[in-house]
Design an enzyme around this catalytic site. Structure first.
Site, PDB file in Angstrom:
ATOM      1  N   ASP A   1      16.722 -26.859  11.561  1.00 33.73           N
ATOM      2  CA  ASP A   1      17.643 -27.680  10.750  1.00 33.73           C
ATOM      3  C   ASP A   1      17.947 -27.156   9.342  1.00 33.73           C
ATOM      4  O   ASP A   1      18.068 -27.959   8.390  1.00 33.73           O
ATOM      5  CB  ASP A   1      17.130 -29.128  10.656  1.00 33.73           C
ATOM      6  CG  ASP A   1      17.039 -29.805  12.015  1.00 33.73           C
ATOM      7  OD1 ASP A   1      17.436 -29.179  13.010  1.00 33.73           O
ATOM      8  OD2 ASP A   1      16.573 -30.962  12.070  1.00 33.73           O
TER       9      ASP A   1
ATOM     10  N   CYS B   1      11.368 -33.345  11.107  1.00 35.13           N
ATOM     11  CA  CYS B   1      11.780 -32.593  12.302  1.00 35.13           C
ATOM     12  C   CYS B   1      10.837 -31.441  12.637  1.00 35.13           C
ATOM     13  O   CYS B   1      10.661 -31.100  13.806  1.00 35.13           O
ATOM     14  CB  CYS B   1      13.205 -32.101  12.125  1.00 35.13           C
ATOM     15  SG  CYS B   1      14.368 -33.469  12.148  1.00 35.13           S
TER      16      CYS B   1
ATOM     17  N   LYS C   1      20.605 -30.833  18.327  1.00 32.69           N
ATOM     18  CA  LYS C   1      19.632 -31.841  18.790  1.00 32.69           C
ATOM     19  C   LYS C   1      19.959 -33.198  18.170  1.00 32.69           C
ATOM     20  O   LYS C   1      20.220 -33.285  16.965  1.00 32.69           O
ATOM     21  CB  LYS C   1      18.204 -31.397  18.463  1.00 32.69           C
ATOM     22  CG  LYS C   1      17.881 -31.262  16.982  1.00 32.69           C
ATOM     23  CD  LYS C   1      16.442 -30.848  16.810  1.00 32.69           C
ATOM     24  CE  LYS C   1      15.981 -30.763  15.383  1.00 32.69           C
ATOM     25  NZ  LYS C   1      16.116 -31.964  14.574  1.00 32.69           N
TER      26      LYS C   1
END
Ligand code: C5J
Length: 221
Positions: free
Chosen positions: A25, A163, A130
């Site tokens: 990310d 995450c 995702k």
């Protein structure tokens, strides 16, 4: 395999087959003003600190032709993959799907959803969208890793306690030997970053290992 110094004990690092770099990310939504991280009230500038180390890791992996997987957190434009619990959580002025300075917040394909230009993927490197915090939830990451016979993951990216940690726990449950690269992961909350590193390696490495990138560079030389 090369043994590298890590916590809670040395980590067996494959220097060719079986090893992959996972970058979680590193997208504008979390690192630049006007994105999701900013909308939640965070100081997004903190996350920039890991960009130089990530660039070095990318170079080392690219030089050895080792697989690299990036993830981006994002949702379909119609938000059909965003549960109401996620959509309505928090009390910020802007929510997922709202229009802000980098397009719609946390929506796939919007400018804010791009990986920051310093870490732009090259052709052939895999970017996995995702919808959740974990990179295995509703994605093809596991099948891609199995296809490439990956057994060991170097885990990096943001944010450490959300995450990154979720993904590392998911990977650990699936049998991957995971090492979280200490100086290649960052959080909006320095204490959470440190606590996460400690949680990962507690109890004999209950989720995996941690080590600074320098120990990896030495092994890959
Ligand atoms: C968050 C992430 N913090 N990439 N996402 O919502 O950690």
């Amino acid at each position: 395999m090369v043994l590298i110094s890590a916590l809670p004990y040395d980590y067996e690092l494959p220097t060719s087959d079986g090893l992959a770099l996972l970058i979680i990310d590193m997208q504008r939504d979390f690192l630049e003003p006007g994105g999701f991280g900013d909308a939640l009230g965070n100081d997004v500038s903190r996350l920039q600190a890991i960009v130089p180390i990530l660039r070095e890791l990318l170079s080392a992996f690219r030089a050895r032709n080792l697989p690299i997987f990036y993830t981006v957190e994002g949702h379909k434009p119609d938000l059909s993959d965003c549960p109401p619990s996620k959509l309505h959580r928090g009390q910020g002025k802007l929510r997922i799907g709202d229009v802000a300075s980098m397009g719609r917040i946390l929506i796939l394909g919007e400018p804010g959803n791009e990986i920051i230009p310093e870490l732009s993927p090259l052709p052939g490197e895999t970017v996995i969208p995702k919808p959740g915090k974990g990179a295995f939830y509703h994605t093809n990451l596991e099948s891609l890793l199995r296809e490439k016979k990956i057994t060991h993951l170097l885990v990096t990216g943001v944010t450490t306690e959300v995450c990154v940690q979720t993904t590392m726990r998911e990977a650990n449950d699936r049998g991957y030997e995971c090492l979280l690269v200490e100086d290649a992961t960052e959080s909006y909350f320095p204490d959470f970053q440190q606590s996460t590193l400690e949680m990962i390696r507690a109890q004999g490495g209950i989720v995996g290992w941690t080590a600074p990138a320098a120990n990896i560079f030495q092994a890959l030389e």
